[in-house]
Each structure stands twice: as structure tokens, then as C-alpha cells.
Write an enzyme that holds these catalytic residues in place. Structure first.
Site, PDB file in Angstrom:
ATOM      1  N   GLU A  19       1.281  -0.882  16.218  1.00 20.84           N
ATOM      2  CA  GLU A  19       0.463   0.289  15.908  1.00 20.84           C
ATOM      3  C   GLU A  19      -0.434   0.645  17.082  1.00 20.84           C
ATOM      4  O   GLU A  19      -0.614   1.824  17.408  1.00 20.84           O
ATOM      5  CB  GLU A  19      -0.399   0.055  14.664  1.00 20.84           C
ATOM      6  CG  GLU A  19      -1.236   1.264  14.304  1.00 20.84           C
ATOM      7  CD  GLU A  19      -2.250   1.015  13.199  1.00 20.84           C
ATOM      8  OE1 GLU A  19      -3.328   1.640  13.226  1.00 20.84           O
ATOM      9  OE2 GLU A  19      -1.974   0.179  12.310  1.00 20.84           O
ATOM     10  N   THR A  38      -5.555   0.812  12.000  1.00 20.91           N
ATOM     11  CA  THR A  38      -5.773   0.979  10.556  1.00 20.91           C
ATOM     12  C   THR A  38      -5.795  -0.332   9.788  1.00 20.91           C
ATOM     13  O   THR A  38      -6.343  -0.395   8.686  1.00 20.91           O
ATOM     14  CB  THR A  38      -4.686   1.881   9.933  1.00 20.91           C
ATOM     15  OG1 THR A  38      -3.406   1.245  10.060  1.00 20.91           O
ATOM     16  CG2 THR A  38      -4.667   3.239  10.582  1.00 20.91           C
ATOM     17  N   CYS A  78       0.857  -1.182   0.000  1.00 23.38           N
ATOM     18  CA  CYS A  78       0.000   0.000   0.000  1.00 23.38           C
ATOM     19  C   CYS A  78       0.896   1.235   0.000  1.00 23.38           C
ATOM     20  O   CYS A  78       2.122   1.140   0.127  1.00 23.38           O
ATOM     21  CB  CYS A  78      -0.904   0.000   1.231  1.00 23.38           C
ATOM     22  SG  CYS A  78       0.010   0.089   2.799  1.00 23.38           S
TER      23      CYS A  78
END
Length: 336
Positions: free
Chosen positions: A126, A164, A12
Site C-alpha cells: 500500500e 490505512t 472489512c
């Protein structure tokens, strides 16, 4: 055998940016540069960068004073940023811009006096970074059952943010449980969730309707790669997570006429090619790509690394303009 490749799959924009940051830092500053935690969760990416001179550490006390230090795409807590400043490290932040947006949202909710709930997986870097970026006692919720045990008054002002690498589908039931539990609840628009995560999961669901077996290429410690495998299995298709072609078990595909392949957001395309090569060693293979969303999002690099002369060979080979302007999250989702 027939092989169908999911679209989209693999890297990504946030991962491309993070790897490019390490590449450019090595070109500009020379080896070694230090990276706190794996820059992305993929051993092939990490090993490639190690060969170029990157050194990966888990804590900043492993970094010599004043050294160039890069924070991984997953993000870090404010205490880590403060420690780097105190030790006068030359810190470069490779946190994904979409993760930074979650940090900003969480801080805004906390500043407004709301209790902040983070939907995510315990222990994920994260999640640890996000909890350390938002002031106050952020509460982690991993499933619907945990919502019911929250010791917060039903009428208290509450807000939620999400990891995310979880999609709209992953979080929908938990968010619904939060709405049932609290009367004053706010959270980000579903369009603000990571478009890349949603797109890859949607592609696997579509892929599962056409294939007998699904091979997901990614690391075992990659949250989004594991979720892709789970989605394939939930769709009734035998699904396997492998790092590369060496981990392919011929028994998985022995009776399969059509094999589906996808890759997690941190898995390079060369590993897809490696798995296809492993399949070719078992017999003739016909490869096609499933119709799907094309992603065009690009994220701006840190200013000190934006000079096009620092562009890595990898970036040039993939025709990626890493010096592009930071795409607005909603625009990126629309483009994707």
C-alpha cells in the site's frame, strides 16, 4: 475453557469488495484471471481463489498481453497503471476505496505546492502504491525519530497522509511530532482514517481486559494483523499471531481460563472457526462474542462487474450486497 470473540473482527468492506471482484471476474471472463500481488494478505483467501482459476503475479510482465488483470486492494503506482494500458491488459482496479481516498488527498496536497509526507511502513505494497500515486518526491516516515531527521525547513508548507492499516492511535505521536517540527502543516481529519483498522484495534484493547491469552488470526505479512498482536502484548496479555488452527500451540492456552480471539481485516471467519475447532480438541469450549461496534459499510463494485447475476456463492452465503453504493468514508465510520 471460555472463548471470547472480539467484535468487530475479520473482513472489512474493502477486503470483501476485493475478493468479490476476483470472484465476479472469473465468472464473467473465465479462468485464468491475473492478480498483481496477493489480492489481500491471507494465504487461505489466495489459495481459494487459485483453485477457482486466479493466478497471482508480482509484476505485469508475467501477464500475457490482453489478459484480464486485477490490481490488489492495496493499490498500485501510476507507472503500473500506465504499463497495463501500454500492454493492452484488461485491467480491473480492486484498490480499497479508502486507499484511493488517501491517493486523492495526497495529490491535492502536492498540487497545492506542499511537501507530502506519508506515515507508513517501508516495503508495504500500500505504501509503495501510494508513493507512486502522488506526484513529486513523497517522503516516508515510520516513527517519531525519523521526523526529527527530515531535511525540510520548519516553515515549509508540508502535508501528511497515512497508510490505512494504521489507526489513529498508531499515528498520533508521529503527527504530534510533525506539528512540533513544522509551522505550516496540514493533514486529513482523524475521522478520515480507516474505520475498520481503528475498530479492530479498539476491540482488542477491550478484549485484553477480559482474557488471559489472545489469539490473533491473520497472515504474518498482514500489517493490521501484526498490529493487533502487538496491541494485545502491549496490554500485558500473551498474544499470538496464527494463520489457522494448525498453528495453535497447546502450551499457549494450557493454563488459560479465558481465551480471546480476533482476526485481522483480511482473515476469513472460517479461520476463526478453525481455531475454535482446534481449541475444542483440547477440551470443552464455551464461546461468546464481546459487545462491540457493528460495521455496515459496503463499497460499490466496478461497473463492469456490478451485475447481480455475477454474485459469487461466497457473497450470497455471507448475505453481502456487494452491489451497494460506495459509502462515503465519514458515513461509513459513523455507521461502524
Amino acid at each position: 475453557m471460555q472463548v471470547i470473540l472480539a467484535q468487530p473482527r475479520g473482513f472489512c468492506a474493502g477486503v470483501v469488495r476485493a475478493i468479490e471482484i476476483v470472484d465476479r471476474a472469473l465468472i464473467k471472463h473465465g479462468a485464468p484471471v491475473y492478480v498483481r500481488h496477493e489480492i489481500v494478505h491471507n494465504k487461505h483467501v489466495v489459495e481459494t481463489l487459485k483453485k477457482k482459476g486466479a493466478r497471482f503475479v508480482e509484476e505485469l510482465d508475467e501477464v500475457p498481453g490482453g489478459a484480464v488483470t486485477i490490481f490488489s486492494a492495496h493499490g498500485v503506482a501510476r507507472t503500473v497503471v500506465a504499463e497495463a494500458r501500454e500492454r493492452q491488459l484488461h485491467a480491473i482496479d480492486a484498490t480499497c476505496p479508502l486507499v484511493i481516498k488517501v491517493h486523492t488527498q495526497g495529490r491535492q496536497y502536492a498540487a497545492a505546492g506542499r511537501k507530502v509526507i506519508l506515515i507508513g511502513h517501508a516495503g508495504h505494497p500500500e505504501v509503495e502504491g501510494t508513493m507512486g500515486q502522488i506526484p513529486g518526491n513523497v517522503i516516508l516516515v515510520q516513527n517519531e525519530a525519523e521526523v526529527e531527521t527530515l531535511d525540510i525547513p520548519a516553515d515549509a508548507p508540508v502535508a501528511y497522509v497515512t497508510q490505512t492499516t494504521l489507526s489513529v492511535d498508531d499515528t498520533r505521536n508521529i503527527i504530534a511530532a510533525l506539528h512540533r517540527r513544522f509551522t505550516d502543516l496540514v493533514g486529513p481529519d482523524t475521522r478520515d482514517i480507516c474505520y475498520a483498522t481503528q475498530n479492530r484495534q479498539s476491540a482488542v484493547r477491550e478484549l485484553s481486559t477480559h482474557v488471559d491469552v489472545i489469539l490473533v488470526i491473520g497472515a504474518t505479512n498482514s500489517s493490521n494483523s501484526n498490529r493487533l498482536r502487538e496491541i494485545g502484548a502491549e496490554s500485558g496479555v500473551p498474544s499470538y499471531l496464527i494463520a489457522d488452527g494448525s498453528e495453535l500451540d497447546p502450551a499457549w492456552v494450557r493454563d488459560a481460563r479465558v481465551i480471546g480471539i480476533t482476526a485481522g481485516a483480511s482473515a476469513p471467519e472460517e479461520m476463526v472457526e478453525d481455531v475454535i475447532a482446534a481449541l475444542r480438541r483440547l477440551g470443552p469450549v464455551e464461546v461468546s462474542t464481546m459487545a462491540g461496534r457493528e460495521e455496515h459499510a459496503e463499497f460499490r463494485l466496478p461497473a463492469e462487474l456490478a451485475d447481480p447475476k455475477l454474485a459469487s456463492r461466497q457473497a450470497r452465503d455471507t448475505d453481502n450486497d456487494s452491489n451497494a453504493q460506495l459509502a462515503d468514508t465519514r458515513q461509513a465510520e459513523t455507521q461502524a
